[in-house]
Structure formats: C-alpha cells, structure tokens
Write an enzyme that holds these catalytic residues in place. Sequence first.
Site, mmCIF file in Angstrom:
data_model
loop_
_atom_site.group_PDB
_atom_site.id
_atom_site.type_symbol
_atom_site.label_atom_id
_atom_site.label_comp_id
_atom_site.label_asym_id
_atom_site.label_seq_id
_atom_site.Cartn_x
_atom_site.Cartn_y
_atom_site.Cartn_z
ATOM 1 N N ARG A 122 1.160 1.497 -3.991
ATOM 2 C CA ARG A 122 -0.324 2.000 -4.079
ATOM 3 C C ARG A 122 -0.394 3.414 -4.946
ATOM 4 N NH1 ARG A 122 -2.561 2.252 1.214
ATOM 5 N NH2 ARG A 122 -3.316 0.274 0.681
ATOM 6 N N TYR A 123 0.712 4.368 -4.741
ATOM 7 C CA TYR A 123 0.584 5.753 -5.591
ATOM 8 C C TYR A 123 1.588 5.694 -6.846
ATOM 9 C CZ TYR A 123 -1.550 7.666 -1.330
ATOM 10 O OH TYR A 123 -2.283 7.778 -0.271
ATOM 11 N N ARG A 126 5.709 6.066 -6.134
ATOM 12 C CA ARG A 126 6.252 5.811 -4.803
ATOM 13 C C ARG A 126 6.047 4.684 -4.186
ATOM 14 N NH1 ARG A 126 3.066 10.088 -4.832
ATOM 15 N NH2 ARG A 126 1.549 10.379 -3.432
ATOM 16 N N CYS A 135 9.666 -2.872 16.590
ATOM 17 C CA CYS A 135 9.993 -1.329 16.838
ATOM 18 C C CYS A 135 10.308 -1.432 18.534
ATOM 19 C CB CYS A 135 8.648 -0.568 17.144
ATOM 20 S SG CYS A 135 7.735 -0.434 15.258
ATOM 21 N N CYS A 139 3.448 1.074 19.821
ATOM 22 C CA CYS A 139 2.000 2.237 20.114
ATOM 23 C C CYS A 139 0.999 1.356 20.005
ATOM 24 C CB CYS A 139 2.402 3.287 18.986
ATOM 25 S SG CYS A 139 3.993 3.946 18.838
ATOM 26 N N CYS A 142 -1.104 1.640 16.999
ATOM 27 C CA CYS A 142 -0.687 1.152 15.726
ATOM 28 C C CYS A 142 -1.534 0.786 14.553
ATOM 29 C CB CYS A 142 0.600 0.295 15.901
ATOM 30 S SG CYS A 142 1.549 -0.133 14.389
ATOM 31 N N ARG A 144 -0.438 -1.023 12.130
ATOM 32 C CA ARG A 144 -0.215 -2.379 11.467
ATOM 33 C C ARG A 144 0.129 -3.173 12.804
ATOM 34 N NH1 ARG A 144 4.332 0.983 8.251
ATOM 35 N NH2 ARG A 144 3.011 1.673 6.738
ATOM 36 N N ASP A 303 -6.973 5.282 12.309
ATOM 37 C CA ASP A 303 -7.517 4.257 11.217
ATOM 38 C C ASP A 303 -8.302 3.225 11.801
ATOM 39 O OD1 ASP A 303 -5.966 5.170 9.343
ATOM 40 O OD2 ASP A 303 -4.250 3.977 9.761
ATOM 41 N N ASP A 340 -6.968 8.361 5.667
ATOM 42 C CA ASP A 340 -6.299 7.292 5.261
ATOM 43 C C ASP A 340 -7.339 6.449 4.794
ATOM 44 O OD1 ASP A 340 -4.305 6.099 3.620
ATOM 45 O OD2 ASP A 340 -2.868 5.717 5.390
ATOM 46 N N LYS A 347 -4.605 8.516 1.084
ATOM 47 C CA LYS A 347 -4.700 9.687 2.022
ATOM 48 C C LYS A 347 -5.610 10.688 1.438
ATOM 49 C CE LYS A 347 -0.002 8.970 4.006
ATOM 50 N NZ LYS A 347 0.044 7.867 2.948
#
Length: 436
Positions: A122-123, A126, A135, A139, A142, A144, A303, A340, A347
């Site tokens: 995206r950037y 990076r 995981c 969570c 989350c 995702r 999000d 985000d 961000k």
Amino acid sequence: MIKFPKKQSDLAEKIDNGAGFTKWRDWRWQLKHSIRNISSFETLTGIQFDKDKRQELEATVSQFPLSITPYYLSLIEKDDYQNDPIFLQSFADPRELVVQKWEREDPLHEDKDSPVEGLTHRYPDRVLFHVSNVCSMYCRHCTRKRKVGDVDSIPNKKQIMKGIDYIRNTPSVRDVLLSGGDPLMLDDDYLDWILTELRRIEHVEIVRIGSRMPVVLPYRVTDDLVSMLRKHHPIWLNTHFNHPRELTHASRTALAKLADAGIPLGNQSVLLAGVNDCPRLMKTLVQKLVYSRVRPYYLYQCDLSEGLTHFRTPVGKGIEILESLIGHTSGFSVPTYVIDAPGGGGKIPIMPNYLLSWSPNKVVLRNYEGVITTYREPEQYHNPGCDGTCEECTLQLKFADAEERNAIGIEKLLSEWDETYSLTPEDNERIGRRNE
C-alpha cells in the site's frame, strides 16, 4: 509509582491440572490446551450459561472460532467476568453476528492491494507480509476475521517464496512487516528461514514483526527465539496491549528478553468500548508500557470489520484520550491516534487542534492547559525553491534518487518541481460534463 499485579488468577492452577509450572510455561503445551469451545470454558472457569445464551454463543463460535490460551484465560476475574477486559477481548459475543450495512469483510482493502497472495503493498516503501493465518488467541475485535483461524489457508513455503520474490524484484521496498495471524506461531527454524531470505535482499533495510504473543502467550518468547531473532538485526517488534491488566509478570519478562536483545519494541492498542475507553486507564497503560521499555506507537480507531459495532467508540472519545495524554505525560508515551481509512486509504492521524489561526507574521497556538499564545514567523526567509535536483542542493545531500522525487498526493501539490496544481477525483461530475 508503577504497580503491577503480584499474582495471576487461581484459575492457572485449576487449568494446569497438576501438570506443574514446567508445563504451564511451555508455549506448545499452552497451544495444545487452548480453550476452543464453550463447554471447556465453563468447566475451567465455573461460569455457566443458560440454554438460550449457550445457543447464541455456539452460533457465534461456528462463524468466528474461539481460541484462548490457558495463560490468558487465567487472567479473567470471573466474579465480574461480564465487565472483564480479558473476557471481552477473548470470548465470543453474539453481537459479532450483527453485521451493519457499512461493515465489510475486508474494510481496508488489503486483498485488493495485494500484488501476490499474502502480501499487501500500500505504501511506497513498505509491504505487509502475511506469513501466518493462525494465532494463539483469536481476538474478538480482529480486523482480519475473514482470515484468522482458517487453517486451510495457512501460507506454505511456495507461497511465502512468491512474496519474497516480489520483494526482491521491487527495489522501492525497504521495510517489511511480518504479520498474520501471528508470525510467532511459526517454529523458530521456519521463521529463521523467512528472515534469512529477506536479509539476502539488499534493499530490505528493516524487518518488523507484529505479534500479540507477549500479551496472550508470553512463554512463546523463549531464549532460543530471542537468540534467533537477534541474528537478523535490525529487527523491530510491535505488540498489542489494550489494558494495564495484561502487563503481568510473565508479559514483562518476555518484553525484557526482547528489549535486552536490542529489539526495539512498540505497542499498537485498539480503542475498544467497554475495555479501554477511559482517559485514566489509557494513561496508566502507556506509562506501564514505557516502564517496560515499550513505546506506545498507535492507538487505532476500531475498524469497520463485520460484527465490530459493539466495540466501536466515537472518534471524539479518542480525541478526549489524547487530550488527557498530551502535556500530561512524557511525549514519547503518547501514541499516534489513527483511523485506518476504509477502502485502503491507509492510516490517517487524528489530533486535537493546537493551531488556532495564523497570519503572514504570526501563528496562534494553544497548549494542553488551554493557554493561548503566539509564535512569530521569521521576517526574512529564503525558500530554497527545490526543483528536485539533489546534486545542486546546498544542504549537502550528496546523492540523487529519481524515484524519491516522484511525489504523490499533497506532497505533489507542495513540491516545486511538479507542475500539478490540483488533485481531482476520477468520478468528479463537473469534469465528466466537461469531457462530454
């Protein structure tokens, strides 16, 4: 004075079932005995749900899997579990099945910005590299949820190599963030292989790891893991503490091992209703983090992922928290509050307004106390009038990289070597009529 809990819940002894602290501190044992269904949770905690509630919970878990490490479960204060921040972040909630029309499976368009499977670019300099979809704990907030827990889509070595090849063939990428899932779910040898391959790419300067292991399974941070990581410096690690109660003795021991190995540590919190939406609580958290050599990095607005409405706060709550931190604690203890942007905009920092007004000669500012003051602009300032030709610059930047001069967005409008004077959306109706 920073105070930490002296002991964990007595649940630890009950869950361990006589195995002894040797096995309790074995991260593989913890994974093997993770709580993955409602019945196990009830048995271990003594918390019982009625028939209707159980049906709602079972329906939730069938959609969004449950997984809680015994360690993290042991932190729940069962006498007030409904308000417990550990419980709220780790245990299923039927409200997760309520999907609002503005919520999305992939709100940040990570998949759309994916040149190869498992990698988001995206950037400019990076990439986000998804090296694991699992995981140690799932969570409930989350972003995702569409991926995490999908054991059928765990990236294999061939897929990982496709991502590495893309990075190798894209010289602009200098920073790689390993994410998931949780990269520390990978075996030491496998993670070592990934890091070794990345370190062979000359233009990759920084490798970051995003992991919640120091929070939910700190025993994963073994001496062997740390020894392996330090071979690949510079390595950075960002973790995810949301509440002061998560900073236990075990977590702080894990953080100390990483910091002692020269690994800079950052923390990314998510602002969650009913968990940490309190200025005093957040100040306590950031101060405890800094005491543990972890710099607060981001405070995320929750999000627009599916089923997270009950966790979201107004943006104003985040601003209120920042107002309680800026000027009231050390500057490096204040995270950057970000949204985000839905649709892959990245961000966007959100800050209180400190610049009140300005003229050619003065700017009018206010501080955290409400004091209003002025700052006088220089009467004589010679703008270098940069044309992007670094070889002729008097600031002694003795190299020129054509790619660095390709400004985008607002930077392009401010630059003096680019003739762009306006940025116009593609679907602008006025421009459409003009073209017709």
